[in-house]
Design a protein around this motif. Structure first.
Motif, mmCIF file in Angstrom:
data_model
loop_
_atom_site.group_PDB
_atom_site.id
_atom_site.type_symbol
_atom_site.label_atom_id
_atom_site.label_comp_id
_atom_site.label_asym_id
_atom_site.label_seq_id
_atom_site.Cartn_x
_atom_site.Cartn_y
_atom_site.Cartn_z
ATOM 1 N N ILE A 198 35.943 -74.688 77.816
ATOM 2 C CA ILE A 198 36.724 -76.131 78.584
ATOM 3 C C ILE A 198 37.775 -75.714 78.979
ATOM 4 O O ILE A 198 38.931 -75.450 77.476
ATOM 5 N N THR A 199 38.861 -75.313 79.449
ATOM 6 C CA THR A 199 40.080 -74.583 80.494
ATOM 7 C C THR A 199 40.796 -76.334 81.594
ATOM 8 O O THR A 199 40.144 -76.552 81.914
ATOM 9 N N THR A 200 41.629 -75.698 80.884
ATOM 10 C CA THR A 200 42.917 -76.544 81.900
ATOM 11 C C THR A 200 44.072 -75.291 82.564
ATOM 12 O O THR A 200 44.556 -74.715 81.389
ATOM 13 N N TYR A 251 51.037 -82.628 73.008
ATOM 14 C CA TYR A 251 50.308 -82.697 74.337
ATOM 15 C C TYR A 251 49.269 -81.629 73.680
ATOM 16 O O TYR A 251 47.899 -81.585 74.786
ATOM 17 N N VAL A 252 49.455 -79.505 73.715
ATOM 18 C CA VAL A 252 48.082 -79.197 73.147
ATOM 19 C C VAL A 252 47.187 -79.411 72.304
ATOM 20 O O VAL A 252 46.116 -79.587 72.392
ATOM 21 N N ARG A 253 47.675 -79.847 71.380
ATOM 22 C CA ARG A 253 46.758 -80.599 69.770
ATOM 23 C C ARG A 253 46.561 -81.456 70.555
ATOM 24 O O ARG A 253 44.747 -81.607 70.216
ATOM 25 N N GLU A 254 46.420 -82.796 71.363
ATOM 26 C CA GLU A 254 46.011 -83.238 71.816
ATOM 27 C C GLU A 254 44.930 -83.063 72.600
ATOM 28 O O GLU A 254 43.539 -84.111 72.379
ATOM 29 N N LEU A 255 45.155 -81.893 73.487
ATOM 30 C CA LEU A 255 44.029 -81.597 74.184
ATOM 31 C C LEU A 255 43.126 -80.504 73.600
ATOM 32 O O LEU A 255 41.529 -81.319 73.798
ATOM 33 N N ALA A 256 42.883 -79.845 72.634
ATOM 34 C CA ALA A 256 42.265 -79.698 71.431
ATOM 35 C C ALA A 256 41.401 -80.422 70.783
ATOM 36 O O ALA A 256 40.214 -80.537 70.687
ATOM 37 N N ASP A 257 42.185 -81.828 70.539
ATOM 38 C CA ASP A 257 41.202 -82.636 69.518
ATOM 39 C C ASP A 257 40.066 -83.380 70.814
ATOM 40 O O ASP A 257 38.759 -83.783 70.351
ATOM 41 N N GLY A 258 40.990 -83.111 71.728
ATOM 42 C CA GLY A 258 39.689 -84.019 73.334
ATOM 43 C C GLY A 258 38.521 -83.077 73.295
ATOM 44 O O GLY A 258 37.654 -83.367 74.445
ATOM 45 N N GLY A 259 38.254 -82.133 72.839
ATOM 46 C CA GLY A 259 37.422 -81.148 73.114
ATOM 47 C C GLY A 259 37.670 -80.057 74.201
ATOM 48 O O GLY A 259 37.203 -79.078 74.432
ATOM 49 N N PHE A 260 38.801 -79.550 74.394
ATOM 50 C CA PHE A 260 39.548 -78.011 75.225
ATOM 51 C C PHE A 260 39.457 -77.382 74.352
ATOM 52 O O PHE A 260 40.134 -77.408 73.140
ATOM 53 N N GLY A 318 44.181 -73.742 67.780
ATOM 54 C CA GLY A 318 42.830 -73.481 68.189
ATOM 55 C C GLY A 318 42.444 -73.228 69.548
ATOM 56 O O GLY A 318 40.265 -72.812 68.670
ATOM 57 N N MET A 319 43.278 -73.057 70.491
ATOM 58 C CA MET A 319 42.597 -72.157 71.475
ATOM 59 C C MET A 319 42.912 -71.627 72.089
ATOM 60 O O MET A 319 44.089 -70.167 71.922
ATOM 61 N N ARG A 320 41.831 -70.444 73.027
ATOM 62 C CA ARG A 320 42.409 -69.730 73.566
ATOM 63 C C ARG A 320 43.525 -70.146 74.964
ATOM 64 O O ARG A 320 43.273 -71.177 75.313
#
Length: 413
Positions: free
Chosen positions: A113-115, A126-135, A173-175
């Motif tokens: 799941i990428t943006t 912002y990035v943490r909210e994306l990661a928590d949402g599944g990105f 924890g995102m790539r």
């Protein structure tokens, strides 16, 4: 929602991808030829504040159309938010769209799941909210590490923004991946080396490097026509490609597509899906969709129904206001569509397969190629033929158009 099992075809999982186009930007870069807009509110429901809701409504219309025409796609294997600048929207909006995809089609376990992100538009929260949402992956538009080159490209971010974005992705924890552009007017070979080395030093596991392409109607295109900027030079761009390939390879990032390098296992699965010619649904103004197995050629059913599966390519209405009006009217917002014949599908299979490290699988061509006309390219150092696959060499990558043209000449499509 229960997940349907993935079907298998030719030994590969039958993948299904979702692409979401977000057409908004804070400022339009001088070289940009994408379908993007800087206005906050374009009317017809196409405002930044309402955009996520409009995309969700479109996906439901598309899914209903698929069901009505016998297209039963598996759950999404990848989701990609591109633009424009997806991160110009609230993180909660991107997560809401992702949740709707999960409810509508389903998403396989372990999906990518990428943006995309402009480094100016994200911070750690912002990035943490994306990661928590599944990105789980973010691609930063770095373009260059040299401030003068960034100014030429009309980029608003600074190199420090890129560092902060990558660090935020790591902490969540995102790539992460970064995109580079080479060949900007005034960019020296040393400038380009600096950009590539800086990208490597970020510690990311995926780097894309694209030659600058300039459309005449863009701001940069007009400046070149007026003589205030120099025209990109093919030999200069070839030298910069070789510099990137050498530096990235030495750092352990292997090329897997002409413009993309990654550490093993960190390739962009979404982009590989395009090059492998899988099915995908594109949502948002100007987005394209592609179906390999379809029996109609438009959402309105224009043309005769056929029992022979045909490929289908469609594209959304480009302007957000008109796109939104179509959705408000309960219609799939396609501007047009076309059937993809067997011959066209084979042509695309060749064009795409000759761009990737895994190569073109000759068995997919069904004996349509005259190998006696292909093998001279191996002697010339343009391709390698291994285990029934044709793989471009670095020279072949630099002369990719020539390799493809000669392949077409050797095929009876």
């Amino acid at each position: 929602m229960p997940r349907r099992p993935q079907r298998v075809e030719r030994g590969y999982p039958l993948e299904y991808e979702i692409y979401i186009h977000v057409p908004f930007c804070m400022r339009r870069c001088g070289y940009c030829d994408f379908n993007t807009y800087t206005a906050v509110d374009l009317g017809g429901g196409a405002s930044r504040g309402n955009y996520a809701n409009m995309v969700i409504r479109e996906m439901r219309l598309v899914h209903d159309w698929q069901q009505a025409h016998g297209i039963d796609e598996p759950p999404a294997s990848t989701v990609f938010f591109g633009g424009g600048t997806p991160t110009i929207l609230k993180a909660a909006d991107l997560v809401a769209v992702l949740d709707a995809i999960r409810e509508t089609w389903g998403i396989v376990d372990g999906a990518e799941i990428t943006t995309e992100a402009n480094p100016d538009t994200v911070d750690a929260d912002y990035v943490r909210e994306l990661a928590d949402g599944g990105f789980n992956r973010i691609s930063f538009g770095m373009q260059s590490a040299v401030p003068s080159v960034l100014r030429t490209l009309d980029r608003t971010h600074t190199p420090a923004n890129v560092v902060a974005g990558v660090e935020a992705a790591n902490a969540a924890g995102m790539r992460s991946s970064v995109d580079l552009i080479y060949g900007a007017p005034g960019e020296s070979l040393d400038d380009w080396r600096t950009s590539v080395k800086t990208a490597i030093d970020l510690g990311v596991n995926h780097i894309s490097a694209y030659a600058l392409a300039i459309a005449p109607h863009t701001k940069m295109g007009r400046r070149i026509a007026a003589g205030t900027l120099s025209t990109p030079d093919d030999d200069d761009e070839a030298s910069k490609y070789e510099i990137a390939d050498d530096l990235l390879g030495a750092a352990g990032l292997e090329w897997y597509e002409i413009s993309n390098w990654a550490r093993p296992g960190y390739e962009s699965r979404h982009n590989l899906g395009y090059w492998r010619n899988v099915d995908w649904a594109g949502l948002g103004p100007g987005a394209h969709s592609h179906y390999n197995r379809c029996s109609v050629d438009s959402p309105e059913g224009v043309g005769e129904r056929t029992t022979t599966p045909l490929g289908l390519r469609s594209w959304d209405i480009a302007h957000p206001r008109l796109w939104g009006r179509s959705i408000d009217g309960g219609k799939v917002p396609w501007a047009g569509s076309e059937r993809i014949s067997r011959e066209e599908n084979l042509e695309e299979t060749i064009m795409l397969g000759l761009r990737i490290r895994e190569g073109l699988d000759l068995s997919r061509l069904g004996g349509a190629v005259d190998m006696a006309r292909i093998r001279p390219m191996e002697d010339e150092g343009l391709i390698e033929i291994r285990d029934g696959r044709v793989i471009p060499t670095r020279t072949g990558r630099l002369l990719n158009d020539t390799v493809i043209e000669r392949f077409f000449d050797a095929c009876s499509l």
